[in-house]
Design an enzyme around this catalytic site. Structure first.
Site: not given
Lengths: 419, 151
Positions: A136, A213, A216, A239, A377
């Site tokens: 991302h 990261d 998600q 999220k 993104c």
């Protein structure tokens, strides 16, 4: 409710029932263009259960005060609730102690924090930062800025046609010059689940530190940062069915202790004189100014909600939905899936014949189906597959097979109209 | 589905399938590139300006049906116009698709086929698709050779 009934309710809650979960999310009752809302844009942001909405509203109605500085009752209660939320995050990702959790605005700020504190204080000219093609923008640009500041070099490990990290190429790119490996746990554009433990182990062999990261991943699968053994892990509340504007950075305690502060201000200090200021201990050293108190408390409440359902149950249900959705989309000749990794989360990126994703998105919206269209993104990841944009349906625990049926029927309408 | 049919009128679909003036003008004396970072649409507008008159105009790029049709229709509308007329047409077109309260069909230049894009005003998220190529035209006329974006 008597004790027995309560126990039965708890027992049944361990078996996953999407129809009960839908009832927890008031927004799912609304209509869009006269159609039932089918919300398939969860990788962008998730909807909020009533329990989170109540927690946030109750805090403002009953407890609101600044934290860590008042002697009065409301301040003490607010502080306790804020720190309890930190404990919630800690246990949720299995960090070894609460001080390893720093509240930030979101995963983007978490990554920027690491780049500007750890990165800026340790990297030198010629050092390397290794990322992957599927990142991302929030896991690309902070490192580019750091490279400009320090003279370090950004390198990019490639992915294959299925959207999987090419592991041996990745391993070959690691060397003594590699200081930071920054990689996503799950690709927001392709759905790929990376073998994050193996990636971390390989990086550590070369002495590089690893930032994951997890924006998600955290809403969709159990996370254990000690098992991954990464140095940093970034997550975001919005999220994960929590409020917007709150996220967390996990950092190994000894790393956080060595790092210089991020921003200066109140809360992050022990003592201030014009001659010398002493910084506070972690995590407060990294939380300058009044933090997003109610955001953190709402985030903690979202984690309570997820824990009550169980991350294992959520992951298993979403895999079932993914299999159903993949098969349903593949039945439509014009649909081409982008991202077909073996190990994949419930994110489906695709194109529909020659119809531009924006046009697909507009027709779907008229049918009540909310999807993301564009480069998500993650421009390099999408361009890797020769596209400038895709349609993306990203699923969550409240989605159902009926939602997938609504998606495929809306895609068929799009083809009829524009194909 | 009525709003959708307003948006994707036959004329729009036709210009999307077979865009007019989709080519490069090799000896263009003005050009500009436009980019919409939201959807990744890119467009380049080429102009042959002679004595304040647009003698030739073309575009290259890839985008959604709305942006492709908007570009195609724009080149047809602009060809042969004076710079001043082109700018007046842009102002009126923008006011139409942005659902501007000031919009008055009887004032200023006639929009002609450009009216086919009126349906865009029901879709606020898509207005930029229709205006990107016009912003790019403006940049080409001003000959700022820097890429323009919708942001």
């Amino acid at each position: 409710m008597n004790v027995q009934a309560d126990t039965i309710a708890q027992m049944t809650s361990t078996s996953f029932d999407p129809n009960r979960i839908i009832k927890d999310f008031p927004i799912l009752r609304r209509k869009v263009h006269g159609k039932r809302l089918v919300y398939l844009d969860n990788a962008a942001t998730s909807q909020k259960p009533q329990s989170v909405i109540n927690t946030v509203s109750r805090h403002y109605q009953q407890t609101n005060a600044n934290i860590h500085r008042g002697i009065h009752t409301l301040s003490v209660e607010s502080t306790n609730a804020y720190e309890a939320a930190r404990g919630n995050v800690q246990r949720f990702i299995n960090a070894s102690r609460p001080e390893e959790i720093i509240f930030v605005r979101g995963a983007t700020e978490a990554i920027n924090l690491v780049a500007q504190t750890y990165g800026r204080s340790t990297l030198k000219k010629g050092d390397e930062i290794l990322i992957s093609t599927m990142e991302h923008h929030s896991n690309i640009v902070p490192w580019q800025i750091l490279c400009e500041q320090t003279g370090a070099i950004l390198r990019v490990a490639p992915i294959n046609d299925a959207g999987e990290l090419m592991f041996s190429e990745y391993e070959q790119m690691l060397s003594q010059r590699t200081k930071i490996v920054a990689i996503t746990h799950i690709s927001n554009a392709l759905g790929t689940i990376n073998p994050i433990r193996k990636i971390t182990e390989a990086a550590h062999k070369h002495g590089a530190i690893v930032l994951v990261d997890g924006a998600q991943a955290a809403p969709h699968m159990p996370i254990d940062v000690q098992d991954i053994s990464c140095d940093f892990y970034a997550i975001t509340g919005h999220k994960m069915f929590g409020p917007v504007g709150i996220g967390a950075l996990y950092g190994r305690h000894e790393m956080l202790n060595q790092m210089p502060p991020y921003q200066g201000g109140g809360e992050m200090i022990l003592s201030v004189t014009f001659e010398k200021t002493t910084y506070n201990h972690v995590p407060h050293k990294f939380e300058a100014g009044t933090p997003n108190i109610v955001g953190a408390i709402g985030f903690g409440s979202a984690i309570d909600y997820l824990n009550a359902i169980g991350m294992e149950n959520i992951a298993a249900y979403e895999q079932e939905l993914l299999a159903y959705a993949t098969a349903a989309l593949q039945e439509i000749d014009q649909v081409q899936l982008i991202g077909t990794a073996q190990d994949k989360a419930a994110i489906l990126s695709f194109t529909v014949g020659d119809i531009h994703p924006h046009d697909v998105g507009t027709v779907l919206d008229q049918e009540g189906v909310a999807v993301r269209t564009g480069n998500h993104c993650a421009q390099p990841a999408v361009e890797r597959f020769g596209h400038s944009a895709t349609v993306r349906a990203s699923l969550a625990l409240y989605n159902t097979k009926e939602d997938i049926d609504a998606l495929t029927s809306a895609i068929r309408k799009t083809i009829e109209l524009l194909g | 589905m009525n709003e959708l049919q307003d948006l994707y009128q036959e004329l729009i679909l036709d210009h999307n399938r077979s865009p007019r003036n989709l080519r490069r003008i090799e000896d263009a004396n003005h050009k500009a590139a436009g980019y919409n970072p939201l959807c990744g649409d890119r467009v380049t507008v080429y102009l042959s300006l002679n004595d304040d008159i647009v003698e030739d105009i073309s575009f290259e790029g890839s985008g959604c049906a709305i942006s492709t049709a908007a570009a195609s229709l724009m080149t047809q509308a602009i060809k042969g116009k004076r710079v001043e007329e082109a700018e007046a047409l842009f102002e009126k077109f923008r006011s139409l698709v942005m659902d501007d309260a000031e919009y008055d069909e009887d004032k200023g230049p006639a929009l002609g086929k450009l009216l086919a894009l009126e349906g865009v005003k029901q879709f606020p998220a898509r207005v930029k698709c229709a205006t990107l190529v016009w912003h790019t035209l403006k940049a080409a006329l001003d000959s700022t050779d820097k890429p323009v974006t919708t942001e």
